[in-house]
Design a protein around this motif. Structure first.
Motif, PDB file in Angstrom:
ATOM      1  N   THR A 609       0.145  -5.362  -2.225  1.00  0.00           N
ATOM      2  CA  THR A 609      -0.798  -6.457  -2.451  1.00  0.00           C
ATOM      3  C   THR A 609      -1.166  -6.200  -4.043  1.00  0.00           C
ATOM      4  OG1 THR A 609      -1.846  -6.357  -0.185  1.00  0.00           O
ATOM      5  CG2 THR A 609      -3.066  -7.083  -2.002  1.00  0.00           C
ATOM      6  N   ASN A 610      -1.337  -4.944  -4.343  1.00  0.00           N
ATOM      7  CA  ASN A 610      -1.808  -4.268  -5.589  1.00  0.00           C
ATOM      8  C   ASN A 610      -0.600  -4.938  -6.523  1.00  0.00           C
ATOM      9  OD1 ASN A 610      -4.081  -3.314  -5.306  1.00  0.00           O
ATOM     10  ND2 ASN A 610      -3.118  -1.113  -5.334  1.00  0.00           N
ATOM     11  N   VAL A 611       0.608  -4.912  -6.210  1.00  0.00           N
ATOM     12  CA  VAL A 611       1.643  -5.506  -7.254  1.00  0.00           C
ATOM     13  C   VAL A 611       1.517  -7.015  -7.136  1.00  0.00           C
ATOM     14  CG1 VAL A 611       4.056  -5.819  -7.286  1.00  0.00           C
ATOM     15  CG2 VAL A 611       3.206  -3.574  -6.772  1.00  0.00           C
ATOM     16  N   LEU A 612       1.354  -7.653  -6.282  1.00  0.00           N
ATOM     17  CA  LEU A 612       1.294  -8.992  -6.249  1.00  0.00           C
ATOM     18  C   LEU A 612       0.001  -9.487  -6.906  1.00  0.00           C
ATOM     19  CD1 LEU A 612       2.573  -9.639  -2.345  1.00  0.00           C
ATOM     20  CD2 LEU A 612       3.895  -9.708  -4.530  1.00  0.00           C
ATOM     21  N   MET A 613      -0.923  -8.964  -6.756  1.00  0.00           N
ATOM     22  CA  MET A 613      -2.195  -9.315  -7.769  1.00  0.00           C
ATOM     23  C   MET A 613      -2.284  -9.132  -9.172  1.00  0.00           C
ATOM     24  SD  MET A 613      -5.117  -8.615  -4.542  1.00  0.00           S
ATOM     25  CE  MET A 613      -6.431  -9.155  -5.804  1.00  0.00           C
ATOM     26  N   SER A 642       5.103  -2.356 -16.659  1.00  0.00           N
ATOM     27  CA  SER A 642       4.722  -1.039 -17.186  1.00  0.00           C
ATOM     28  C   SER A 642       3.303  -0.293 -16.898  1.00  0.00           C
ATOM     29  CB  SER A 642       5.376  -0.749 -18.442  1.00  0.00           C
ATOM     30  OG  SER A 642       4.455  -1.816 -19.456  1.00  0.00           O
ATOM     31  N   ALA A 643       2.502  -1.297 -16.653  1.00  0.00           N
ATOM     32  CA  ALA A 643       0.959  -0.918 -16.846  1.00  0.00           C
ATOM     33  C   ALA A 643       0.866  -0.085 -15.582  1.00  0.00           C
ATOM     34  CB  ALA A 643       0.293  -2.195 -16.809  1.00  0.00           C
ATOM     35  N   LEU A 644       0.187   1.002 -15.627  1.00  0.00           N
ATOM     36  CA  LEU A 644       0.050   2.168 -14.516  1.00  0.00           C
ATOM     37  C   LEU A 644      -1.293   1.686 -13.741  1.00  0.00           C
ATOM     38  CD1 LEU A 644       0.784   5.402 -16.462  1.00  0.00           C
ATOM     39  CD2 LEU A 644       2.289   3.901 -15.031  1.00  0.00           C
ATOM     40  N   PRO A 645      -1.256   1.839 -12.336  1.00  0.00           N
ATOM     41  CA  PRO A 645      -2.355   1.552 -11.578  1.00  0.00           C
ATOM     42  C   PRO A 645      -3.618   2.521 -12.095  1.00  0.00           C
ATOM     43  CG  PRO A 645      -0.660   2.775 -10.396  1.00  0.00           C
ATOM     44  CD  PRO A 645       0.073   2.447 -11.806  1.00  0.00           C
ATOM     45  N   ARG A 646      -4.767   2.249 -11.921  1.00  0.00           N
ATOM     46  CA  ARG A 646      -5.799   3.133 -11.908  1.00  0.00           C
ATOM     47  C   ARG A 646      -6.904   2.845 -10.923  1.00  0.00           C
ATOM     48  NH1 ARG A 646      -9.905   0.312 -14.443  1.00  0.00           N
ATOM     49  NH2 ARG A 646      -9.521  -1.992 -15.425  1.00  0.00           N
ATOM     50  N   ARG A 647      -7.546   3.933 -10.327  1.00  0.00           N
ATOM     51  CA  ARG A 647      -8.681   4.074  -9.245  1.00  0.00           C
ATOM     52  C   ARG A 647      -9.707   3.407  -9.919  1.00  0.00           C
ATOM     53  NH1 ARG A 647      -8.345   9.749  -6.868  1.00  0.00           N
ATOM     54  NH2 ARG A 647     -10.092   9.085  -5.673  1.00  0.00           N
ATOM     55  N   ARG A 648     -10.252   2.552  -9.284  1.00  0.00           N
ATOM     56  CA  ARG A 648     -11.604   1.845  -9.827  1.00  0.00           C
ATOM     57  C   ARG A 648     -12.527   2.067  -8.589  1.00  0.00           C
ATOM     58  NH1 ARG A 648     -11.335  -3.997 -10.603  1.00  0.00           N
ATOM     59  NH2 ARG A 648      -9.297  -3.985  -8.988  1.00  0.00           N
ATOM     60  N   ASN A 649     -14.149   1.892  -9.022  1.00  0.00           N
ATOM     61  CA  ASN A 649     -15.257   1.895  -8.077  1.00  0.00           C
ATOM     62  C   ASN A 649     -15.343   0.631  -7.629  1.00  0.00           C
ATOM     63  OD1 ASN A 649     -17.278   2.482  -6.582  1.00  0.00           O
ATOM     64  ND2 ASN A 649     -18.356   3.793  -8.069  1.00  0.00           N
ATOM     65  N   ALA A 650     -15.336   0.344  -6.514  1.00  0.00           N
ATOM     66  CA  ALA A 650     -15.439  -1.269  -5.932  1.00  0.00           C
ATOM     67  C   ALA A 650     -16.972  -1.391  -5.765  1.00  0.00           C
ATOM     68  CB  ALA A 650     -14.494  -1.329  -4.563  1.00  0.00           C
ATOM     69  N   GLY A 651     -17.751  -0.559  -5.660  1.00  0.00           N
ATOM     70  CA  GLY A 651     -19.182  -0.962  -5.421  1.00  0.00           C
ATOM     71  C   GLY A 651     -19.507  -0.936  -3.900  1.00  0.00           C
ATOM     72  N   ASP A 652     -20.762  -1.071  -3.701  1.00  0.00           N
ATOM     73  CA  ASP A 652     -21.018  -1.238  -2.209  1.00  0.00           C
ATOM     74  C   ASP A 652     -20.518  -2.549  -1.427  1.00  0.00           C
ATOM     75  OD1 ASP A 652     -22.029   1.146  -2.057  1.00  0.00           O
ATOM     76  OD2 ASP A 652     -24.042   0.456  -2.560  1.00  0.00           O
ATOM     77  N   SER A 653     -20.799  -3.879  -2.546  1.00  0.00           N
ATOM     78  CA  SER A 653     -20.409  -4.919  -1.997  1.00  0.00           C
ATOM     79  C   SER A 653     -19.065  -5.611  -2.548  1.00  0.00           C
ATOM     80  CB  SER A 653     -21.495  -6.154  -2.484  1.00  0.00           C
ATOM     81  OG  SER A 653     -21.416  -6.031  -3.614  1.00  0.00           O
ATOM     82  N   GLY A 654     -18.552  -4.841  -3.183  1.00  0.00           N
ATOM     83  CA  GLY A 654     -17.035  -5.139  -3.595  1.00  0.00           C
ATOM     84  C   GLY A 654     -15.947  -5.625  -2.495  1.00  0.00           C
ATOM     85  N   VAL A 655     -15.140  -6.342  -2.972  1.00  0.00           N
ATOM     86  CA  VAL A 655     -14.285  -6.688  -1.909  1.00  0.00           C
ATOM     87  C   VAL A 655     -12.621  -6.234  -2.439  1.00  0.00           C
ATOM     88  CG1 VAL A 655     -15.390  -8.803  -0.867  1.00  0.00           C
ATOM     89  CG2 VAL A 655     -13.856  -9.189  -2.881  1.00  0.00           C
ATOM     90  N   SER A 656     -12.600  -5.793  -3.729  1.00  0.00           N
ATOM     91  CA  SER A 656     -11.583  -5.330  -4.106  1.00  0.00           C
ATOM     92  C   SER A 656     -11.646  -3.976  -4.808  1.00  0.00           C
ATOM     93  CB  SER A 656     -10.696  -6.217  -4.908  1.00  0.00           C
ATOM     94  OG  SER A 656     -11.815  -6.516  -6.112  1.00  0.00           O
ATOM     95  N   GLY A 657     -10.579  -3.144  -5.026  1.00  0.00           N
ATOM     96  CA  GLY A 657     -10.768  -2.164  -5.824  1.00  0.00           C
ATOM     97  C   GLY A 657     -10.789  -0.653  -5.000  1.00  0.00           C
ATOM     98  N   LYS A 679       7.750   0.518 -12.878  1.00  0.00           N
ATOM     99  CA  LYS A 679       7.217   1.545 -12.367  1.00  0.00           C
ATOM    100  C   LYS A 679       7.322   1.583 -10.792  1.00  0.00           C
ATOM    101  CE  LYS A 679       2.571  -0.081 -11.920  1.00  0.00           C
ATOM    102  NZ  LYS A 679       2.857  -1.449 -12.271  1.00  0.00           N
ATOM    103  N   CYS A 680       7.117   2.665 -10.135  1.00  0.00           N
ATOM    104  CA  CYS A 680       7.051   2.681  -8.646  1.00  0.00           C
ATOM    105  C   CYS A 680       5.942   3.646  -8.206  1.00  0.00           C
ATOM    106  CB  CYS A 680       8.520   3.523  -8.268  1.00  0.00           C
ATOM    107  SG  CYS A 680       8.686   4.032  -6.412  1.00  0.00           S
ATOM    108  N   VAL A 681       5.119   3.025  -7.462  1.00  0.00           N
ATOM    109  CA  VAL A 681       4.102   3.642  -6.909  1.00  0.00           C
ATOM    110  C   VAL A 681       4.507   4.358  -5.446  1.00  0.00           C
ATOM    111  CG1 VAL A 681       1.550   3.969  -6.106  1.00  0.00           C
ATOM    112  CG2 VAL A 681       2.456   2.454  -8.118  1.00  0.00           C
ATOM    113  N   TRP A 682       4.152   5.604  -5.227  1.00  0.00           N
ATOM    114  CA  TRP A 682       4.726   5.926  -3.987  1.00  0.00           C
ATOM    115  C   TRP A 682       3.637   6.751  -3.160  1.00  0.00           C
ATOM    116  CZ3 TRP A 682       4.261  11.163  -3.319  1.00  0.00           C
ATOM    117  CH2 TRP A 682       4.290  11.911  -4.894  1.00  0.00           C
ATOM    118  N   CYS A 683       3.876   7.115  -1.957  1.00  0.00           N
ATOM    119  CA  CYS A 683       3.082   7.740  -1.095  1.00  0.00           C
ATOM    120  C   CYS A 683       3.949   8.273   0.233  1.00  0.00           C
ATOM    121  CB  CYS A 683       1.728   7.121  -0.485  1.00  0.00           C
ATOM    122  SG  CYS A 683       2.178   5.460   0.653  1.00  0.00           S
TER     123      CYS A 683
END
Length: 691
Positions: A609-613, A642-657, A679-683
């Motif tokens: 979903t991150n890639v598609l959004m 080439s943009a690297l993903p980053r962790r964000r604080n979605a907040g209490d009412s956020g629907v993303s992040g 890039k490739c994000v893996w887990c």
């Protein structure tokens, strides 16, 4: 030959035996037979008819034994006795004399029986005459009538044979027509030989009606002293009219066939386009000589046979060329596939050069995946086979490049449209992951596949298809919906062309139901099952080729085979996203790590979903089991940004992040790798072996 009718001449009762000028002019003699004394008085003309000198005859009927053979004398006595017994007044018959020089002469006699007042026969008076010329003319007329009837009969036979030859396709078909009941036997012959010219030699291709009737060499040179060699060499028919002529002119062959009681023979050259292609020999056992009409008829027959034989030889050459061309277009070998048993079969409809464009292919793909293809190019000719060969190659290339099944089909359609051809093709492509059993199927105007379950039941897989290859590109409708099915261990996937399904008087649905029943009743082993299906197609006949591919998934040898899966997910393609989720779920279950299935599926979904959004490109999802003793499953999602993903604080009412936060919580490890311009994000997830 008795004549019991009224006489042509009326003789008086008191006629004396003396020469009569009128009778003499007609070569008739008279006789007077006294039944009381037994004496038979004859005049001079009668002596001449019997070829007797006066001093050689003493008046007793027994004196005629030198001229009347016993069988003829017995027949004469029987005729007279029967007339006397019946109360007849006259009789007449023909009989044969043996003349002084040994020749035979036909004679006719008429007798008049005179009786007394009590009805007792007392005297027979009559005439005898030479009937040789009369019967010769009659026999000649009968012979001519018989010959005319035979000529008409043989002409009719020739017409029947010619009509049958017009339907003969192969050399064996031509031979079968000649050996049929309307052939050699109706021509009056007892045996037939056929030879064809090959590289300066004559190869015998038929003897009969039954094999081995005419012994001899099977291959002879054109210059050898045989009648068949002679007619091929000279291009002139050879009519052998007697056994003596056969023995004198062809002593080497005659010594092998003396037991066959051959009395005459006709050898006819088979000439096509002014060159000899072979010869036919008709051997007779009950005749001598050939009339002009018979010779003409046989020469005409030879011409018809030559035309049919040449057509049959060309047909077989074209058929052989077409089959070799088609075999060259099909895969020479089918690769072994780990985790599956595969069988392929092809049956030609045997239409000479009119071969079909049916094909099959099996394409090894990275990981545990394999692509199975079945297709049919429109038409039955060498052009269809050539187009088929090109389509097979490009489909293999597109699949090997890693495109999705729908893309493989769409690109193949564009390729076919750009070819210099007006042909279209139906095709079905199934990409199977043998580790998970997930099969993605796309269909381009082709018939649906079938799946046979491990318990033997079979069902049709309904696949929403697109237009045939070539037509979808022509009309700008390149969408090919993907149908996903699961092939459990022991299940068998069948792909086939319509030649296996079509039946006279039945629609496609009926044909598929019949095929499903055959699958259910067939053997479990895929090669045996494939043979059974082809046997049924052979029995049914039909004018279309048959191609089929059977793929049976084996059971897992270990709980975790160490597979690798990959799925391409394009932006704005919810179906591809659904397929990726389905693939991940099936793979996790198949690899025996179902305890972490929810974690793995949720983490992978977040990365996709991150890639598609957040990028403008597609996501490439890869799922694989890493080697080693710790047992780890790795999910990779690659994109072109080439943009690297980053962790964000979605907040209490956020629907993303929360995507990477979830991945961090669910996975045992995760990270980012640069790959080319993207890039490739893996887990990774620890998935230890289950007890």
């Amino acid at each position: 030959m008795a004549d019991r009718g009224l006489s042509a001449l009326s003789l008086p009762d008191d006629r004396t035996v003396q020469p009569d000028p009128i009778l003499a002019l007609n070569r008739m003699g008279t006789f007077d037979w006294d039944l009381d004394t037994g004496l038979l008085h004859m005049d001079a003309q009668a002596h001449e008819v019997f070829d007797l000198l006066p001093e050689e005859y003493d008046g007793r009927p027994e004196s005629l034994a030198a001229r009347v053979p016993p069988p003829e004398a017995g027949r004469l006595d029987a005729v007279v006795a029967q007339a006397i017994k019946d109360g007849s007044e006259n009789y007449g018959t023909y009989f044969r004399l043996r003349c002084r020089d040994g020749s035979r002469r036909w004679t006719h006699t008429q007798g008049y029986i005179r009786r007394d007042e009590t009805g007792r026969p007392r005297r027979v008076i009559g005439i005898v005459r030479d009937a040789t010329e009369e019967l010769a003319e009659s026999e000649a007329r009968s012979l001519r009538a018989a010959q005319d009837a035979a000529a008409r009969r043989q002409s009719g036979v020739v017409q029947v044979i010619t009509a049958a030859l017009s339907h003969a396709r192969s050399v064996q078909d031509v031979i079968d027509v000649l050996k049929d009941t309307h052939g050699v036997r109706h021509l009056g012959a007892t045996s037939l030989v056929v030879g064809l010219v090959e590289a300066g030699r004559i190869r015998m291709v038929a003897e009969g009606p039954e094999a081995g009737i005419v012994p001899g060499t099977s291959v002879t040179r054109v210059d050898e002293p045989y009648p068949m060699s002679e007619v091929v060499r000279t291009l002139v028919p050879r009519f052998i009219e007697s056994p003596e002529e056969f023995a004198e002119d062809y002593p080497i062959l005659w010594q092998h066939i003396t037991d066959l009681e051959i009395t005459s023979a006709a050898y006819l050259p088979l000439i096509a386009q002014a060159r000899p292609i072979g010869a036919v020999g008709l051997l007779y056992g009950d005749r001598r000589g050939f009339s002009d009409e018979e010779r003409t008829m046989l020469v005409a027959l030879g011409s018809h046979i030559a035309q049919s034989m040449q057509r049959a030889m060309l047909y077989e050459e074209e058929k052989d060329l077409a089959q070799r061309l088609q075999q060259a277009m099909l895969p020479r070998t089918i690769p072994s596939v780990a985790g599956a048993d595969v069988a392929v079969r092809y049956r030609s409809a045997s239409l000479g050069r009119d071969i079909g464009g049916d094909w099959y292919d099996l394409i090894p793909l990275p990981g545990s995946r394999v692509g199975a293809v079945i297709g049919d190019v429109q038409g039955h000719d060498t052009h269809a086979a050539a187009v088929m060969g090109q389509l097979r190659i490009v489909l293999r290339a597109y699949a090997a490049e890693g495109h999705t099944p729908a893309t493989v089909m769409a690109r193949a359609s564009v390729f076919l449209r750009e070819l210099d051809t007006d042909r279209f093709a139906t095709c079905l492509y199934a990409e199977a992951d043998l580790a998970t059993g997930v099969v993605q199927v796309v269909r381009a105007g082709h018939i649906d596949p079938l799946i046979r379950h491990a318990d033997g039941s079979c069902h049709r897989v309904s696949v929403e298809g697109g237009l045939p290859l070539g037509l979808s590109a022509e009309f700008g409708r390149l969408e090919y919906p993907v149908c996903t099915v699961e092939l459990d261990p022991g299940h068998t996937l069948l792909l086939c062309t319509d030649g296996l399904v079509e039946q006279p008087g039945a629609d496609l649905d009926d044909g598929l139901r019949t095929l499903a029943a055959l699958m259910e009743a067939g053997p479990d082993e895929v090669c045996e099952l494939a043979d059974r299906l082809i046997d049924v197609a052979e029995e049914r006949g039909g004018e279309d080729d048959v191609a089929l591919l059977l793929l049976r998934r084996r059971g897992r040898e270990t709980s975790r085979p160490g597979g690798r899966l990959q799925q391409h997910v394009a932006p704005g393609d919810p179906e591809a996203l659904s397929l990726a989720r389905h693939m991940i779920r099936a793979a996790v279950r198949a690899w025996g790590v179902g305890g972490r299935a929810d974690d793995i599926e949720l983490a992978a979904d977040e990365l996709i979903t991150n890639v598609l959004m957040h990028t403008e490109g597609a996501a490439i999802v890869t799922l694989r089991v890493l080697g080693g003793t710790d047992g780890r499953l790795r999910v990779e999602v690659a994109d072109s940004s080439s943009a690297l993903p980053r962790r964000r604080n979605a907040g209490d009412s956020g629907v993303s992040g929360r995507g990477l936060l979830l991945v961090d919580l669910l996975a045992d490890a995760w990270g980012v790798e640069a790959r080319g311009g993207g890039k490739c994000v893996w887990c990774e997830f620890a998935v230890p072996e289950q007890a």
